[in-house]
Design an enzyme around this catalytic site. Structure first.
Site, PDB file in Angstrom:
ATOM      1  N   LYS A 176      48.819  39.036  52.490  1.00 24.64           N
ATOM      2  CA  LYS A 176      49.917  40.001  52.449  1.00 24.64           C
ATOM      3  C   LYS A 176      49.783  41.023  53.574  1.00 24.64           C
ATOM      4  O   LYS A 176      48.678  41.357  53.999  1.00 24.64           O
ATOM      5  CB  LYS A 176      49.927  40.716  51.088  1.00 24.64           C
ATOM      6  CG  LYS A 176      50.336  39.808  49.927  1.00 24.64           C
ATOM      7  CD  LYS A 176      50.425  40.602  48.630  1.00 24.64           C
ATOM      8  CE  LYS A 176      50.929  39.726  47.480  1.00 24.64           C
ATOM      9  NZ  LYS A 176      51.009  40.488  46.212  1.00 24.64           N
ATOM     10  N   HIS A 221      49.067  30.271  40.240  1.00 28.81           N
ATOM     11  CA  HIS A 221      48.392  31.555  40.415  1.00 28.81           C
ATOM     12  C   HIS A 221      47.251  31.727  39.418  1.00 28.81           C
ATOM     13  O   HIS A 221      46.276  32.437  39.689  1.00 28.81           O
ATOM     14  CB  HIS A 221      49.387  32.711  40.271  1.00 28.81           C
ATOM     15  CG  HIS A 221      48.848  34.017  40.775  1.00 28.81           C
ATOM     16  ND1 HIS A 221      48.736  34.298  42.120  1.00 28.81           N
ATOM     17  CD2 HIS A 221      48.366  35.107  40.122  1.00 28.81           C
ATOM     18  CE1 HIS A 221      48.219  35.503  42.274  1.00 28.81           C
ATOM     19  NE2 HIS A 221      47.982  36.015  41.066  1.00 28.81           N
ATOM     20  N   ARG A 246      43.935  30.859  40.931  1.00 33.30           N
ATOM     21  CA  ARG A 246      43.339  31.947  41.725  1.00 33.30           C
ATOM     22  C   ARG A 246      42.705  32.982  40.791  1.00 33.30           C
ATOM     23  O   ARG A 246      41.618  33.481  41.054  1.00 33.30           O
ATOM     24  CB  ARG A 246      44.436  32.591  42.584  1.00 33.30           C
ATOM     25  CG  ARG A 246      44.042  33.882  43.287  1.00 33.30           C
ATOM     26  CD  ARG A 246      45.215  34.318  44.163  1.00 33.30           C
ATOM     27  NE  ARG A 246      45.249  35.750  44.404  1.00 33.30           N
ATOM     28  CZ  ARG A 246      44.638  36.369  45.424  1.00 33.30           C
ATOM     29  NH1 ARG A 246      43.918  35.672  46.284  1.00 33.30           N
ATOM     30  NH2 ARG A 246      44.754  37.671  45.571  1.00 33.30           N
ATOM     31  N   HIS A 260      42.620  41.696  48.414  1.00 30.63           N
ATOM     32  CA  HIS A 260      43.299  42.819  47.767  1.00 30.63           C
ATOM     33  C   HIS A 260      43.221  44.055  48.651  1.00 30.63           C
ATOM     34  O   HIS A 260      42.172  44.365  49.216  1.00 30.63           O
ATOM     35  CB  HIS A 260      42.659  43.133  46.411  1.00 30.63           C
ATOM     36  CG  HIS A 260      43.025  42.166  45.341  1.00 30.63           C
ATOM     37  ND1 HIS A 260      42.258  41.966  44.204  1.00 30.63           N
ATOM     38  CD2 HIS A 260      44.083  41.319  45.215  1.00 30.63           C
ATOM     39  CE1 HIS A 260      42.826  41.055  43.435  1.00 30.63           C
ATOM     40  NE2 HIS A 260      43.932  40.642  44.028  1.00 30.63           N
ATOM     41  N   TYR A 272      40.483  41.996  36.841  1.00 28.18           N
ATOM     42  CA  TYR A 272      39.715  40.834  36.401  1.00 28.18           C
ATOM     43  C   TYR A 272      38.538  41.227  35.527  1.00 28.18           C
ATOM     44  O   TYR A 272      37.970  40.403  34.835  1.00 28.18           O
ATOM     45  CB  TYR A 272      39.218  40.033  37.613  1.00 28.18           C
ATOM     46  CG  TYR A 272      40.348  39.434  38.404  1.00 28.18           C
ATOM     47  CD1 TYR A 272      41.095  38.386  37.902  1.00 28.18           C
ATOM     48  CD2 TYR A 272      40.692  39.945  39.654  1.00 28.18           C
ATOM     49  CE1 TYR A 272      42.153  37.842  38.623  1.00 28.18           C
ATOM     50  CE2 TYR A 272      41.744  39.417  40.377  1.00 28.18           C
ATOM     51  CZ  TYR A 272      42.467  38.371  39.855  1.00 28.18           C
ATOM     52  OH  TYR A 272      43.509  37.843  40.566  1.00 28.18           O
TER      53      TYR A 272
END
Length: 300
Positions: free
Chosen positions: A176, A244, A247, A270, A279
Site C-alpha cells: 500500500k 485474506h 495472510r 503495516h 493479531y
C-alpha cells in the site's frame, strides 16, 4: 484385488489424465481415494463391486465409508476433501446420474480465527486440483502459498511482475502507498512459483504480470476469490475462509512461534504497529507468557 488396481479406479485415473488433464500428483491422489472406496465397499457389501453395483450406492454407504476413514484418523478437512473426491469419482462412474447427497463435515462456527496450517494447505491444494488446466493449478497453488507462506495481500501477489525471476531467498514486494518491503521466501513457496513459471503457456516479459489468467492477461483477484469460495464449500470451511484469511493465518502462526511484533509489522507491510497488534488477540495466552518471562514480577 490382490495388489492390482481396480478397473474402475484405473479408468477414473485415465479419465482425469486424458480428459481433465490433471497433474500426476492429483491423478494419483484421486485414484487412491477411488481405490479406498472400492475396497471398503467390497468388504461392506460382501460382494464384488462393478459399475452396476456402484450405481446403487446410497448415503448410508457413504456415511459408513467416512466413518471408516475417520477411524484412520482423518480430521474434518481431510474427510471433506475425501468426500469431494468420492463425489467426483461416483459422478464419472455413473455417467452423470444423480449421486447420493451427503453433507460433508463442517468446521464449527464461532469467533473469527485463523485458518489452521492443515486447513490452509488443504484449501490451496483443493483449489489447485479443481483447476481446469495443470498450469492453472500450479498458478493457484503458487498464489495461495504466497498469501499463506509469505503473508502477501492478494493485490501484492497479483501485482508481482516477471522481473522477480529467477527467484532468490527473498522477494521485494510493493504494498500500500507504493511502499516496498523485503519478505523471505520459504523453499516451498519458491518451489511453487518456479513450477508455475515452468508450466505457464504464456511468455513472461520482465515488466509484465507474473500471474496470468486463462487467456494470458493479468490474473484477476476475483478469479482467486471465486476459486477459494468453491474450495471452502467443498471442504466445509467457514465463510471467513477467504484469500485474506491466509495472510491473517500467516501472521498469527508466526506470532504463535515467537515472532516479534515489530518484525511482523515489517513482514506484513503495516504502516503502524497498531495494525499488527490486532493479531495479538488470537494468541493472547502466548503473549502473556512472553510478558511474564520478560517481567518476572508481573504475576506477583
Amino acid at each position: 484385488m490382490d495388489g492390482m488396481v481396480h478397473p474402475l479406479a484405473l479408468g477414473w485415473g485415465e479419465h482425469l489424465t486424458r480428459d481433465r488433464r490433471r497433474s500426476v500428483h492429483t491423478v494419483r491422489a484421486y485414484q487412491a481415494t477411488a481405490e479406498r472406496l472400492l475396497d471398503f465397499l467390497a468388504e461392506h457389501w460382501g460382494e464384488r463391486v462393478d459399475a452396476a453395483r456402484l450405481a446403487r450406492i446410497d448415503a448410508t454407504d457413504l456415511r459408513a465409508f467416512l466413518a471408516h476413514r475417520r477411524g484412520d484418523g482423518l480430521g474434518n478437512v481431510s474427510a471433506a476433501r475425501e468426500l469431494s473426491a468420492v463425489r467426483g469419482f461416483l459422478g464419472w462412474a455413473s455417467e452423470g446420474a444423480t449421486t447420493p447427497r451427503l453433507r460433508g463435515p463442517r468446521v464449527k462456527k464461532g469467533v473469527p480465527r485463523p485458518v489452521s496450517p492443515d486447513e490452509a494447505v488443504a484449501l490451496a491444494r483443493d483449489v489447485a486440483e479443481d483447476a481446469s488446466e495443470p498450469w492453472i493449478g500450479a498458478r493457484d497453488w503458487a498464489v495461495l502459498m504466497l498469501l499463506y507462506g509469505a503473508g502477501l495481500r492478494i493485490g501484492e501477489a497479483l501485482g508481482l511482475t516477471a522481473s522477480v525471476l529467477p527467484l532468490g531467498d527473498t522477494l521485494r514486494v510493493t504494498g500500500k502507498r507504493a511502499k516496498t518491503r523485503i519478505v523471505p521466501l520459504l523453499p516451498q513457496v519458491r518451489g511453487a512459483i518456479e513450477r508455475y513459471a515452468e508450466e505457464v503457456p504464456w511468455p513472461l516479459p520482465r515488466e509484465e504480470a507474473l500471474f496470468r489468467g486463462a487467456k494470458g492477461g493479468p490474473l484477476s483477484p476475483g478469479v482467486v476469490r471465486r476459486s477459494v469460495q468453491g474450495a471452502r464449500g467443498r471442504l466445509g470451511l467457514g465463510e471467513r475462509t477467504t484469500p485474506h484469511a491466509l495472510r491473517h493465518s500467516f501472521a498469527t502462526h508466526l506470532l504463535g512461534r515467537g515472532a516479534d511484533l515489530r518484525a511482523l509489522q515489517e513482514l506484513l507491510g503495516h504502516a503502524s504497529l497498531s495494525s499488527t497488534q490486532v493479531y495479538t488477540a488470537v494468541d493472547a495466552a502466548y503473549l502473556l507468557d512472553v510478558y511474564r518471562n520478560a517481567h518476572p514480577r508481573a504475576g506477583s
